[in-house]
Design an enzyme around this catalytic site. Sequence first.
Site, mmCIF file in Angstrom:
data_model
loop_
_atom_site.group_PDB
_atom_site.id
_atom_site.type_symbol
_atom_site.label_atom_id
_atom_site.label_comp_id
_atom_site.label_asym_id
_atom_site.label_seq_id
_atom_site.Cartn_x
_atom_site.Cartn_y
_atom_site.Cartn_z
ATOM 1 N N LYS A 83 0.803 -1.107 -0.130
ATOM 2 C CA LYS A 83 -0.051 -0.036 0.036
ATOM 3 C C LYS A 83 0.876 1.340 -0.027
ATOM 4 C CE LYS A 83 -4.156 1.027 2.575
ATOM 5 N NZ LYS A 83 -4.674 0.843 4.045
HETATM 6 C C1 E4P Z 1 -8.179 1.944 4.088
HETATM 7 O O1 E4P Z 1 -7.443 0.957 3.601
HETATM 8 C C2 E4P Z 1 -8.023 2.501 5.229
HETATM 9 O O2 E4P Z 1 -7.329 1.646 6.196
HETATM 10 C C3 E4P Z 1 -9.318 2.643 6.158
HETATM 11 O O3 E4P Z 1 -10.346 2.403 5.310
HETATM 12 C C4 E4P Z 1 -9.203 4.104 6.753
HETATM 13 O O4 E4P Z 1 -10.675 4.300 7.317
HETATM 14 P P1 E4P Z 1 -10.757 5.433 8.287
HETATM 15 O O5 E4P Z 1 -11.114 6.680 7.500
HETATM 16 O O6 E4P Z 1 -12.024 4.839 9.083
HETATM 17 O O7 E4P Z 1 -9.559 5.494 9.161
#
Ligand code: E4P
Length: 217
Positions: A83
């Site tokens: 990522k």
């Molecule tokens: C996605 O890969 C992120 O880890 C995640 O969905 C972020 O979510 P949040 O905005 O609830 O922290």
Amino acid sequence: MQIFIDTADTEALAALIPTGMVDGVTTNPSLIAKSGRKIADAITEICAMVDGPVSAEAVATDYEGMLAEGRFLRELAPNVVVKLPLTENGLRACRTLSEEGTPVNVTLCFSATQALLAAKSGAAFISPFIGRLDDNGADGMELIREIRTIYDNYGYDTQILAASARTALHVKDAALVGADCATIPPTVFKAMYRHVLTDVGLQAFLDDWAKTGQSIL
Ligand code: E4P
């Protein structure tokens, strides 16, 4: 639609695996910090629990650093997806790692033009953050709709991974507008199947059944 669980909490994940509906997992630096684990240990354990893609996020912000961290994370297990943030260096590193055969999830996407560039950089997944857009007075679902149209217009096979999904309604709407996957916390997964009328209806059926004095087996 593929359902990914957004967690680095292996206990919470283990409770959901037997449903057979967990297609993958996403993590981020905040979730790793919350788990109190070393990233390599957490990702290795999670990858052994699920067959599908497990996103592990690099934290370097320079191109060379992203490549080094991405290559390290990729070696942890065959189902690791690296990522990377949607920055210029992130897009450059996405292209390089993708050309090496490493699937990349480009994260922190908040606009359709960002998503277009991620697809051009060879991303396997794009993660538009719908909840955080909604939190800031924008329409997160409209972004998913725009990305779907752009990817379909040009035949990009980058998968749209609806991220920052905070409610079951987010998942429903993301499915309606054609997101390929959604990543959700365990609480949202449970909220997707729980319904008060299911509980009330089941109790009524069980009460009536008890009155018959029968047993099926
Ligand atoms: C996605 O890969 C992120 O880890 C995640 O969905 C972020 O979510 P949040 O905005 O609830 O922290």
